[in-house]
Enzyme design. Structure first.
Site: not given
Ligand code: DGY
Length: 348
Positions: A266, A295, A314
């Protein structure tokens, strides 16, 4: 109904905004008195998943710009029994309390830092998520970013596309860094961290890791040791109040000047302004990032201009097979949650 909110249900429901009547077979008798539960999706899921949900529930699917604006979300969720959300949706107490009948939330992600889970628990709302099915895809992307960064692949791509590839095969041209023999430091030895460790070992890397609770392949070390000894540091901790911006300047300064940072977890685990400063000042050598503070990343973000940075939009879980499994799990979580049971993968 908002123009971007589409009603999706089986044909008997078309045109209806509110909960509708659904024909059920109960104890052999036809009954038209059962109210179909309503699911709000803040964005569409794959057709097969929506079709499956639409057979049993009334769906309202938001199709406007993401994330769904908070006011629209609060208005749309008011009659919902279930919510499908994504990592960028902020599902806090205010949103949940706008939905007195809300029974379950299913996030199409392994991360759930966007949901006030304590508040959900207090309200008796179950929260389902999608771990396991995306572990390999995210571990693969981590390796892809690491190889790209150390071997300067997208940097070379940018050079060629800009018409700046002038000469071939010079002894010192476009030198990268060997992966084999380097030390990979893994911050957070959970599902994804341990799969990255296995992949890295196959590339001849030495693996060390720091984790508060889990053990895995490689040598467990303190956080200080991890920062000092890693040639590549890969982040695999969830975003929590404890990990928020934990990779700040004081920690970046503890890393080798030749070290690289990879983040597929994250964005908010890293202090992004400090990272940009550390990259500019040569405090670390480079970074590869799939996740960001905010983002999508726009051209004003200083990381966009840096040649020693690889950026991905992402895409940790973005493979056809993985996204299908995530949708299947989301549907299963919803069906269980709406039948009063724990979702298949339930956030505790
Ligand atoms: C999630 O599923 O939390 C991820 O960020 C996907 O890439």
């Amino acid at each position: 109904m908002l123009p971007q909110l589409m009603q999706h249900a089986n044909s008997s429901m078309s045109g209806s905004i509110c909960l509708g009547l659904h024909t059920n077979l109960i104890n052999g008798f036809r009954s038209d008195s059962y109210v179909r539960k309503r699911i709000l999706l803040t964005r569409r899921l794959q057709d097969f998943a929506q079709a499956r949900l639409g057979r049993r529930y009334d769906l309202e699917v938001y199709s406007g710009r993401v994330p769904m604006p908070r006011r629209a979300l609060i208005r749309a969720i008011s009659g919902a029994h279930a919510l499908v959300c994504f990592p960028y949706d902020v599902i806090d107490a205010g949103v949940m309390d706008a939905a007195p009948d809300l029974e379950t939330i299913a996030t199409y992600s392994v991360g759930y830092d966007h949901i006030d889970v304590a508040h959900a628990r207090g309200r008796g709302i179950t929260v389902g998520y999608t771990p396991d099915v995306l572990t390999d895809a995210t571990a693969d992307l981590t390796m892809a970013l690491m190889l790209d960064l150390l071997r300067r692949v997208t940097e070379g791509d940018r050079i060629i596309r800009a018409g700046r590839w002038r000469q071939i095969y010079g002894a010192d041209d476009y030198l990268g860094t060997d992966v084999g023999g380097k030390t990979l430091g893994i911050l957070g030895m959970g599902r994804i961290g341990s799969r990255v460790a296995k992949r890295a070992a196959a590339f001849g890397m030495k693996v060390i890791y720091h984790s508060r609770s889990s053990t895995g392949p490689g040598t467990r070390v303190t956080l200080g040791r991890l920062l000092e000894r890693s040639d590549v540091l890969s982040i695999h901790v969830p975003h929590t109040p404890d990990t928020h911006e934990m990779m700040d300047m004081s920690r970046l300064r503890k890393m080798k000047r030749s070290a690289y940072l990879i983040n597929t977890s994250r964005g908010r685990v890293v202090h992004e302004k400090d990272l940009a400063a550390a990259l500019r000042q040569g405090i670390i050598a480079g970074a590869a990032l799939d996740v960001f503070h905010s983002e999508p990343v726009g051209p004003a973000n200083p990381l966009v201009k840096m040649q020693n940075v690889v950026l991905a939009p992402h895409i940790g879980s973005s493979t056809d097979g993985t996204r299908r499994k995530m949708a299947e799990l989301t549907v299963k979580n919803l069906e269980l949650g709406l039948s009063g049971r724990e979702p298949a993968y339930s956030v505790k």
